[in-house]
Design a protein around this motif. Structure first.
Motif, PDB file in Angstrom:
ATOM      1  N   ARG A 167       1.132  -1.377   0.045  1.00 24.19           N
ATOM      2  CA  ARG A 167       0.225  -0.335  -0.291  1.00 24.19           C
ATOM      3  C   ARG A 167       0.556   1.634   0.161  1.00 24.19           C
ATOM      4  O   ARG A 167       1.697   0.857   0.840  1.00 24.19           O
ATOM      5  CB  ARG A 167      -1.034   0.396   1.042  1.00 24.19           C
ATOM      6  N   ILE A 168       0.919   1.533  -0.984  1.00 24.73           N
ATOM      7  CA  ILE A 168       1.573   3.572  -1.039  1.00 24.73           C
ATOM      8  C   ILE A 168       0.103   4.510  -0.522  1.00 24.73           C
ATOM      9  O   ILE A 168      -0.567   5.255  -1.224  1.00 24.73           O
ATOM     10  CB  ILE A 168       1.879   3.065  -2.144  1.00 24.73           C
ATOM     11  N   ASP A 169       0.626   5.221   0.205  1.00 23.08           N
ATOM     12  CA  ASP A 169      -0.456   6.005   1.175  1.00 23.08           C
ATOM     13  C   ASP A 169       0.033   7.780   1.084  1.00 23.08           C
ATOM     14  O   ASP A 169       0.591   8.053   1.866  1.00 23.08           O
ATOM     15  CB  ASP A 169      -0.950   5.645   1.972  1.00 23.08           C
ATOM     16  N   ALA A 170      -0.515   8.374   0.454  1.00 22.97           N
ATOM     17  CA  ALA A 170       0.054   9.293  -0.455  1.00 22.97           C
ATOM     18  C   ALA A 170      -1.327  10.691  -0.148  1.00 22.97           C
ATOM     19  O   ALA A 170      -1.586  11.704  -0.851  1.00 22.97           O
ATOM     20  CB  ALA A 170       0.505   9.262  -1.773  1.00 22.97           C
ATOM     21  N   SER A 171      -2.337  10.467   0.760  1.00 22.05           N
ATOM     22  CA  SER A 171      -3.235  11.028   0.820  1.00 22.05           C
ATOM     23  C   SER A 171      -3.076  11.975   2.021  1.00 22.05           C
ATOM     24  O   SER A 171      -1.762  11.947   3.170  1.00 22.05           O
ATOM     25  CB  SER A 171      -4.974   9.735   1.431  1.00 22.05           C
ATOM     26  N   VAL A 172      -3.438  13.080   1.576  1.00 24.52           N
ATOM     27  CA  VAL A 172      -3.327  14.282   2.475  1.00 24.52           C
ATOM     28  C   VAL A 172      -3.267  14.179   3.763  1.00 24.52           C
ATOM     29  O   VAL A 172      -2.523  14.112   4.739  1.00 24.52           O
ATOM     30  CB  VAL A 172      -4.118  15.662   2.483  1.00 24.52           C
ATOM     31  N   ARG A 173      -4.711  12.710   5.108  1.00 24.62           N
ATOM     32  CA  ARG A 173      -4.428  12.993   5.939  1.00 24.62           C
ATOM     33  C   ARG A 173      -3.171  12.144   5.800  1.00 24.62           C
ATOM     34  O   ARG A 173      -2.909  12.402   7.217  1.00 24.62           O
ATOM     35  CB  ARG A 173      -6.477  11.807   6.249  1.00 24.62           C
ATOM     36  N   ALA A 174      -2.520  11.457   5.537  1.00 25.07           N
ATOM     37  CA  ALA A 174      -1.933  10.545   6.037  1.00 25.07           C
ATOM     38  C   ALA A 174      -0.395  11.652   5.816  1.00 25.07           C
ATOM     39  O   ALA A 174       0.713  11.739   6.686  1.00 25.07           O
ATOM     40  CB  ALA A 174      -0.619   9.411   5.079  1.00 25.07           C
ATOM     41  N   GLN A 175      -0.137  12.040   5.138  1.00 27.19           N
ATOM     42  CA  GLN A 175       0.743  13.141   5.132  1.00 27.19           C
ATOM     43  C   GLN A 175       0.334  14.400   6.159  1.00 27.19           C
ATOM     44  O   GLN A 175       1.195  14.439   7.010  1.00 27.19           O
ATOM     45  CB  GLN A 175       0.601  13.746   3.953  1.00 27.19           C
TER      46      GLN A 175
END
Length: 194
Positions: A167-175
């Protein structure tokens, strides 16, 4: 009920391979990708509907009734997929469905050089971003990528991708979460040095 792991593994291989072969022979890669998403939906449905699972596990129902239940509940799904899942229910193998899904996914990659990338975004992807993702996968894995796109209005923005269990999470929430961790760590270091 205790089962033999070797027997289960043979069943999983049989179901996944039969499903992949029949789908590919019938409709090619498009059918493989569509059925993959439908199989994921069936698994999610089963996790949230205890009354459905109870009916599929009920020994007072004959196997053909369980098979019919699968066909009725998911009537709009690919008929080949329903036949395989129906037989699994009929033979009391429905508990293997998540493992069949994982093996099916592996077969797509191994046998058909096809990798499905699950993509979640807040807004629809444009063609340039689709091509960028497909080219990146082709360069990294040497396989054709098919995007399984989903709009997720719970996201603030960005993108979340899953491919072959990664999984690659580049969501704003993750950032924001990562930034919060860094700030908290830096704040603790500053207090410790005082």
């Amino acid at each position: 009920m205790k089962t033999n792991r070797l027997v289960d593994n043979k069943k999983i291989e049989f179901y996944a391979d039969a499903l992949a072969t029949a789908l590919h022979d019938n409709g090619g890669k498009d059918d493989l990708v569509t059925a993959r998403e439908q199989l994921r939906f069936i698994i999610r449905y089963m996790r949230t509907k205890p009354e459905f699972i109870a009916a599929v596990h009920d020994d007072s129902y004959a196997g053909d009734v369980k098979n019919g239940l699968i066909h009725n509940v998911f009537a709009d799904f690919n008929p080949i997929l329903l036949d395989v899942v129906g037989v699994m229910a009929e033979r009391n193998d429905i508990d293997l469905i998540s493992r069949v899904y994982r093996r099916f996914d592996e077969i797509l990659s191994e046998k058909y050089d096809l990798v499905t990338v699950d993509v979640q975004t807040y807004v629809e992807l444009n063609d340039d971003l689709r091509d960028l993702i497909k080219n990146k996968v082709k360069n990294e894995l040497g396989k054709d990528a098919v995007l399984n796109e989903r709009i997720n209005k719970n996201m603030l923005g960005g993108i979340i991708m899953s491919v072959q269990g990664k999984r690659i999470d580049a969501s704003v929430r993750a950032q924001l979460d990562r930034a919060r961790i860094v700030l908290k760590k830096n704040n603790m270091e500053v207090k410790a040095s005082d």
